[in-house]
Design an enzyme around this catalytic site. Structure first.
Site, PDB file in Angstrom:
ATOM      1  CD  GLU A   1      -2.908   2.130  -9.655  1.00  0.00           C
ATOM      2  OE1 GLU A   1      -3.904   1.849  -9.677  1.00  0.00           O
ATOM      3  OE2 GLU A   1      -2.245   2.861  -8.937  1.00  0.00           O
TER       4      GLU A   1
ATOM      5  CB  ILE B   1      -0.920  -0.009   1.198  1.00  0.00           C
ATOM      6  CG1 ILE B   1      -1.628  -1.215   1.173  1.00  0.00           C
ATOM      7  CG2 ILE B   1      -1.752   1.170   1.215  1.00  0.00           C
ATOM      8  CD1 ILE B   1      -2.573  -1.690  -0.126  1.00  0.00           C
TER       9      ILE B   1
ATOM     10  CG  ASN C   1     -10.532   3.128 -15.659  1.00  0.00           C
ATOM     11  OD1 ASN C   1      -9.811   2.461 -16.347  1.00  0.00           O
ATOM     12  ND2 ASN C   1     -11.505   3.932 -16.616  1.00  0.00           N
TER      13      ASN C   1
END
Ligand SMILES: Cc1cc2nc3c(=O)[nH]c(=O)nc-3n(C[C@H](O)[C@H](O)[C@H](O)COP(=O)(O)OP(=O)(O)OC[C@H]3O[C@@H](n4cnc5c(N)ncnc54)[C@H](O)[C@@H]3O)c2cc1C
Length: 388
Positions: free
Chosen positions: A367, A167, A244
């Site tokens: 991602e 993270i 996104n």
């Protein structure tokens, strides 16, 4: 007299004046404030994340593409160009901005209650509060629907158990957006990091993205009021919408890393003399430089095209996958090829190239990995979902 790689494509003529001015401001900040220290931050794996967040907030880039709540409300293209200029210095610094603005702030801005927005967004835009986004877990990455972190209702409260891995900004964050399974599917929670039961520790021994804080989060009976849930996000579409947004920034950011590698290699080849003349005068070197300039230019054109689509509200997730897959893959190839032009000097921290190449290994993975984006594009083109 030489032409810079992106000048060859007259990229600036495709950018409006306001976006160009924003990009120039971020470029100057990157060169003056970040570049002088970035090699040391990378080597020591220690960055002044909170101090930088405040400076980036003052620059106006945190959540800059969001409207209201202290955010600048810039165009998507301007945001992309800011990411490009930050990643030209280091992917880790662009990651700080992406995670703050496109993941943590966007989640609250898009899916949060008015109270959550008022509480967090102005401070996050100013860089006075830092955010992180907890989706990935030690055993669950590309398949977030299999996450194990669980939120259970106890009276009016929610109690969270589980852990999150990889993270960004985790151990410097004031607030974590945490995704967890509930009886009602995946839901998001706004978790102040001083809540009892929440702990974060920084991951060590990274060989990539060292100028960025990466952490593991433990959620051990974290008790939250009902108001901590993001009311607007139900199921995986919530976190996927945030990803996104962040991927869009990467489409531009990767161009910045590649541009920096190519400009560095061209300058080096001009100064380095071999066999009685500059390395840049050899045909093999020029073939490398010419081919790389095509990829960097095409990547920039693709990024700007996607920026325009996003500004027009027309971009689709598969188109973002096209940009992320192509631009990161080409940026890594450019970084590796540029490294060869520098010979042994290319492996040092004196030049940014191998640092960019190492960073881009993370960018290729987070991602959505390159394979996952291939599968997204494959599904779009064939109608068959191969990842399920
Ligand atoms: C530096 C860094 C920062 C990060 N920051 C964050 C963050 O802030 N928040 C967050 O939530 N996460 C973060 N991540 C996690 C990142 O998003 C995940 O690493 C990524 O989603 C991949 O998950 P994984 O590493 O578990 O790999 P896995 O999902 O285990 O994948 C392993 C391999 O299998 C491939 N694969 C997966 N599915 C398929 C399939 N169907 N077919 C064929 N191959 C497949 C993958 O492409 C990959 O090559 C970060 C990661 C890094 C490295």
């Amino acid at each position: 007299m030489t032409t810079a790689p992106l000048e060859l494509f007259a990229i600036d003529t495709l950018v409006d004046e306001e976006s160009r001015a924003i990009a120039e401001t971020v470029r100057r900040f990157g060169e003056d404030r970040l570049r002088p220290d970035v090699a040391d931050w990378f080597e020591s794996a220690d960055i002044p994340a909170r101090e930088l967040a405040r400076e980036l907030g003052a620059l106006g880039v945190l959540g800059m593409h969001l409207e209201g709540y202290g955010c600048t409300g810039s165009s998507a293209t301007a945001y992309g160009l800011a990411c490009l200029e930050l990643e030209a210095v280091d992917s880790g610094l662009r990651s700080l901005v992406s995670v703050q603005g496109s993941l943590a702030m966007f989640a609250i801005w898009r899916f949060g209650s008015e109270e959550q927005k008022q509480e967090w967004l102005p401070r996050m835009a100013a860089g006075e509060a830092s955010g992180c986004f907890g989706l990935t877990e030690p055993d669950v990455g590309s398949d977030p629907g299999a996450m194990r972190t669980r939120a259970k209702q106890d009276g009016d409260d929610w109690v969270l158990h589980g852990s999150k891995m990889w993270i960004t900004n985790g151990s410097v964050a004031d607030v974590a957006v945490v995704w967890a399974q509930t009886d009602d599917g995946v839901r998001g929670f706004v978790v102040p990091t001083d809540t009892p039961g929440f702990t974060a520790h920084t991951l060590k021994q990274k060989l990539s993205l060292r100028a960025s804080v990466t952490s593991e989060l433990a959620l051990d009976g974290v008790r939250l009021p009902a108001s901590a849930m993001l009311p607007g996000a139900r199921g995986l579409s919530g976190p996927l919408a945030c990803l996104n947004e962040a991927r869009f920034g990467i489409v531009f950011g990767a161009v910045g890393a590649a541009r920096d590698c190519l400009e560095t290699a061209i300058a080096y080849a001009g100064d380095r003399h071999l066999f009685g003349r500059p390395l840049s005068g050899f045909q093999l070197t020029q073939a490398k430089i010419a081919d790389m300039s095509l990829e960097v230019g095409k990547a920039a054109l693709l990024a700007l095209h996607l920026g325009r689509l996003k500004d027009a509200g027309q971009i689709t997730p598969a188109q973002v996958s096209v940009g992320k897959l192509n631009n990161v893959r080409e940026a890594i190839a450019v970084a590796r090829e540029c490294r060869t032009i520098l010979g042994a000097a290319g492996i040092t921290g004196e030049y940014p190239i191998l640092r960019h190449a190492n960073n881009l290994e993370s960018v290729l993975t987070y991602e959505g990995t390159s394979e996952v984006h291939q599968l997204v594009i494959g599904k779009e083109l064939t109608g068959e979902a191969a990842f399920r």
